[in-house]
Design an enzyme around this catalytic site. Structure first.
Site, PDB file in Angstrom:
ATOM      1  CE  LYS A 189      -1.987   2.874   2.815  1.00 47.69           C
ATOM      2  NZ  LYS A 189      -2.065   4.097   2.027  1.00 47.69           N
ATOM      3  CD  GLU A 264      12.038   4.497   9.119  1.00 53.03           C
ATOM      4  OE1 GLU A 264      12.046   5.393   9.875  1.00 53.03           O
ATOM      5  OE2 GLU A 264      11.888   4.546   7.941  1.00 53.03           O
ATOM      6  CB  CYS A 298      12.154   9.346   8.956  1.00 51.01           C
ATOM      7  SG  CYS A 298      12.959   8.050   8.012  1.00 51.01           S
ATOM      8  CD  GLU A 399       9.187  13.081  12.013  1.00 49.27           C
ATOM      9  OE1 GLU A 399      10.239  12.647  11.650  1.00 49.27           O
ATOM     10  OE2 GLU A 399       8.375  12.473  12.356  1.00 49.27           O
TER      11      GLU A 399
END
Length: 505
Positions: A189, A264, A298, A399
């Site tokens: 996906k 992750e 990331c 973040e």
């Protein structure tokens, strides 16, 4: 420039051609007939229309993958056969790598050179795991009692692979290649915003001729398709790359059926620069660490932890060079930083910039959307640098996932380490110093899974990609990523068949 523009024109998709999903060896539309326009973040113009899947398509894909694994023999396929399929994919992707790179740039917004590196990494991943698939990886043990003890590895089963929008192709292929090499079947996906290179990759999957149901592609939103995959009773393994917030929900959902998971997740990665570092290299990598990919990585070095002794000189040079970064569409050769993925994400980053100001941090440069000329149609932000920050500020702890750098200052080595480890994340970290002993001493105390000394961002398919703390569980790449898709089975065989002698009666 002309060659780049030519490629740009060649990869465009006909506007009336709705891109479909790939399930059980067939291209299928959504049963709901819902579609989604895919936008180019450089100008927010539609570049494709894709079908929008739902729970019904997830059921079809998972059932196809389950049948291919358990009933139709993929589980028992020779490792060499699986390797040959992966090598064929690599060869065909190599033939079309410029096309894939330009399509990635149009869909994601990153500069063409970065997209090309991603495609080359994807090619290498298929090659690497093709080689790994055929290598012996069983074990035998010397044990007492005339027993032959051994361990074999077996594929887990149906793997649901959820890829992010910032690396649409390469983070899907690192999961696909490892899972298929291990003998799993997969349902992939992509993010709803960036499915185009994966759709095109499945053209190659179809051409190569994988058995029906082994490799499936379902399009749609995370809220619908993602949740249906995560909660599906026939999915044996979930590999998810995305935000920590969503990762927590994946983990909770997987707990109901004890699914195997690999997560992750996010990062707030520190980049420590000591006074004895190579000045030019440290400034250069501080810029690259945060402004590559417009900060939408990331592992971005979003926290610069800077030795007070060089603060003034370093910051002056850093800000001066940040202001000179060439911003524009990724298909132009002179562009050094492209747009953010969407208007919504751009506004979210702008909200963090506002929060930083309200918290009392000082903006040294940037902080605004770019509204000049043609750029006003896209999702462009100025490279932004904050100083006068404190550890508890949200812009330091959370973040942001954009071109926003926060500077923290230290006086001692111990203080630098404490600042670096002072968030909930632990994905990446770097240390810049010309003192080799100090570099090793500090790097080993940093709570991060991917680390660098005197560089930032290079990673390799042969090495694991994983994080500490809330940056994830398990990981991708290398032999470690391969093992994520394998059960370890202990087999004990009596070499002399006789009663145990345990019962005396």
């Amino acid at each position: 420039m002309e060659a780049t523009i030519h490629k740009f024109e060649d990869v465009l998709i006909e506007k009336n051609e709705v891109q479909k999903m790939y399930v059980n060896g067939e291209w299928i539309p959504s049963s709901s007939n819902v579609t989604r326009d895919i936008l180019n973040p450089a100008n927010n113009q539609a570049i494709a229309t894709v079908t929008e899947g739902g729970a019904e398509e997830v059921d079809l894909a998972v059932e196809a993958a389950k049948n291919a694994f358990y009933k139709n023999g993929w589980k028992q396929t020779y490792a060499r056969t699986r390797a040959e399929f992966l090598l064929k994919v690599a060869d065909k992707l190599e033939e079309r790598k410029e096309e894939f790179a330009m399509l990635e740039t149009l869909n994601n917004g990153k500069i063409y050179e970065d997209s090309l590196v991603d495609v080359e990494d994807a090619i290498n991943q298929f090659q690497y795991y093709a080689g790994l698939a055929t290598k012996p990886h069983g074990q035998t043990y010397e044990v007492p009692d005339e027993i032959q003890a051994m361990v074999v590895r077996e594929p887990i089963g149906v793997a649901a692979l959820v890829a992010p929008w910032n690396f649409p192709l390469v983070m899907a292929t690192q999961k696909m290649s490892a899972a298929l090499a291990a003998g799993c079947t997969v349902v992939v996906k992509p993010d709803k915003q960036t499915p185009l290179t994966l759709i095109r990759l499945f053209e190659i999957i179809d051409e190569v001729g994988f058995p029906k149901g082994v490799v499936n592609l379902v399009l749609g939103s995370g809220a619908v398709v993602g949740d249906a995959l995560i909660n599906h009773e026939s999915v044996d393994k979930i590999s998810f790359t995305g935000s920590t917030e969503v990762g927590k929900r994946v983990m909770k959902s997987a707990a109901d059926s004890i699914k195997k998971i690999g997560l992750e997740l996010g990062g707030k990665s520190p980049n420590i620069v000591f006074a004895d570092a190579d000045f030019e290299a440290a400034v250069d990598y501080a810029l690259l660490a945060i402004f590559a990919g417009a900060g939408q990585i990331c592992s971005a070095g979003s926290r610069l932890i800077l030795d007070r002794r060089i603060y003034d000189e370093f910051v002056d040079e850093l800000v001066s060079r940040a202001k000179e970064i060439n911003i524009g569409p990724g298909w132009l050769e002179e562009t050094e930083m492209g747009p953010l993925i969407s208007k919504d994400h751009m506004n979210n980053v702008l909200d963090y910039i506002r929060i930083g100001k309200e918290e009392g941090a000082e903006v040294l440069c940037g902080g605004h959307q770019i509204l000049d000329g043609d750029l006003k149609e896209g999702n462009y932000l100025e490279p932004t640098i904050f100083s006068n920050t404190t550890p508890e500020m949200r812009i330091v702890q959370e973040e942001i996932f954009g071109p926003v750098l926060v500077i923290q200052v230290f006086d001692t080595e111990e203080e630098a380490i404490d600042l670096a480890n002072g968030t909930d994340f632990g994905l990446a970290a770097a240390v810049f110093t010309n003192d080799g002993a100090k570099a090793q001493r500090v790097i080993r105390k940093l709570q991060a899974g991917i680390t660098w000394i005197n560089t930032f961002h290079p990673t390799f398919n042969e090495a694991p990609w994983s994080g500490y703390k809330q940056s994830g569980i398990g990981g991708d790449l290398g032999t470690y990523g391969f093992e994520e898709y394998l059960y370890k089975k202990q087999i004990n065989t009596a070499l002399e068949v006789k009663p145990s002698g345990f019962y005396k009666g």
